[in-house]
Design an enzyme around this catalytic site. Structure first.
Site, PDB file in Angstrom:
ATOM      1  N   TYR A  55       0.849  -1.193   0.000  1.00 18.21           N
ATOM      2  CA  TYR A  55       0.000   0.000   0.000  1.00 18.21           C
ATOM      3  C   TYR A  55       0.888   1.247   0.000  1.00 18.21           C
ATOM      4  CZ  TYR A  55      -3.776  -3.198   1.466  1.00 18.21           C
ATOM      5  OH  TYR A  55      -4.687  -4.228   1.548  1.00 18.21           O
ATOM      6  N   LEU A 199     -18.014  -3.391   1.773  1.00 15.04           N
ATOM      7  CA  LEU A 199     -19.024  -2.456   1.267  1.00 15.04           C
ATOM      8  C   LEU A 199     -18.825  -2.187  -0.217  1.00 15.04           C
ATOM      9  CD1 LEU A 199     -19.160   0.027   4.280  1.00 15.04           C
ATOM     10  CD2 LEU A 199     -20.728  -1.865   3.742  1.00 15.04           C
ATOM     11  N   GLY A 202     -17.543   1.113  -1.292  1.00 11.04           N
ATOM     12  CA  GLY A 202     -18.498   2.172  -0.995  1.00 11.04           C
ATOM     13  C   GLY A 202     -19.826   2.050  -1.705  1.00 11.04           C
TER      14      GLY A 202
END
Length: 327
Positions: A55, A199, A202
């Site tokens: 990352y 999710l 989003g």
């Protein structure tokens, strides 16, 4: 905050994925703001934090290390290493140790509670990786280990050498392929299952519009579920979640997470968000209990809905080429 057990680790029922602070969603969050959000997440009950060496080329690990330094002994910290190609057993051991030592240096830590293999290529025998992990556990460098996006076969073979603590894979209402074999295998073997993107970047928060545009290193540029036609085609799913949320006095994101938490008690999602109010919303989902009847109704309605688009590693990797053309 309710807690759950994955392997031998006790963690908050909802964790925090930290990738988005550094990359994947456009410009990185400023360090002071990101540190503040991470520490506030702990204040709200989150004790499970996830990062990875890839990352932002290690910048995310440095950020997370600084953020968690004052509370390091009160949290469970997970990071990941990535290897491809083929390696001999002695070479593999040296490589994994080198990756771990580099991560520990960036994190400012002498160990991590959970160390994942970030994707599991066929070219590297999982038994060899598992053996190295067993050595690192014996030395106290890591407390447990895991695999990311592994198949049932890879999980079983690795677990037979050094028991896995957790399997981390993409799992959400929009991506349910692991329900066929991996999640049942984790249940059988006593392995935690940690969904990333619970999710769907989003989408399941109900805030995505077909008119939205994405720039820079925002991965939604290449994830097909964010193509305008697919956003429109998936509106029935958002409508379903919104309807249930209205009935429960909650939000679509909380219904999505509560659905997942209701399924199995060894599932611990790690939604990522850069905004404090979103982090609090996600953590509060741990307190939202669905009844068996409510869960069954959601499942029944989901069975009627076709999901359009997905997220693949290949698509995400294509973002690099897209960024090169931007320059």
């Amino acid at each position: 905050m309710k807690t759950r057990t994955i392997g031998q680790l006790r963690v908050s029922a909802v964790g925090l994925g930290t990738m988005g602070f550094s990359h994947g969603f456009g410009p990185a969050t400023s360090e002071p703001e990101a540190v503040g959000v991470i520490r506030k997440a702990f204040d709200l009950g989150c004790t499970f934090f996830d990062t990875a060496e890839v990352y932002a080329d290690g910048a995310n690990e440095r950020l997370v290390g600084r953020a968690l330094a004052p509370i390091r002994d009160q949290v469970v910290l997970a990071t990941k290493f990535y290897l491809d190609g083929s390696h001999t057993r002695p070479e593999l051991g040296r490589l994994i140790r080198a990756h771990l030592e580099a991560s520990l240096s960036r994190l400012g830590a002498d160990h991590v509670e959970l160390y994942y293999q970030h994707r599991v290529p066929d070219s590297i025998p999982v038994e060899d990786v598992a053996a190295v992990m067993g050595e690192l556990i014996a030395e106290g460098k890591i407390l447990g280990w895991g695999q990311s996006q592994a198949t049932e076969e890879q999980i079983r073979r690795a677990h037979a050498v050094t028991p896995l603590t957790a399997v981390q894979s993409e799992y959400s209402i929009m991506e349910r392929m692991w329900e066929r074999d991996v999640i049942p295998a984790c249940e059988e073997l006593g392995i935690g299952f940690v969904p990333f993107s619970p999710l769907a970047y989003g989408f399941l928060a109900g805030k995505v519009s077909a008119d939205d545009t994405y720039t820079g290193d925002d991965a939604r540029r290449v994830i097909t579920r964010f193509h305008k036609d697919n956003v429109r085609a998936n509106q029935p799913l958002v409508d379903l979640l919104t309807g249930f949320a209205d009935q429960k006095g909650s939000t679509p994101a909380q219904i999505s997470l509560a659905w997942m938490l209701h399924k199995k008690d060894f599932i611990v999602p790690i939604p990522g968000s850069r905004k404090l109010h979103r982090v609090q919303e996600n953590l509060d989902a741990a307190e939202l209990d669905l009844t068996d009847e409510e869960f069954a109704r959601i499942e029944n309605e989901l069975a009627k809905i076709e999901i359009h688009g997905n997220r693949t590693d290949e698509d995400v990797m294509s973002l690099k080429k897209l960024l090169e053309t931007d320059q």
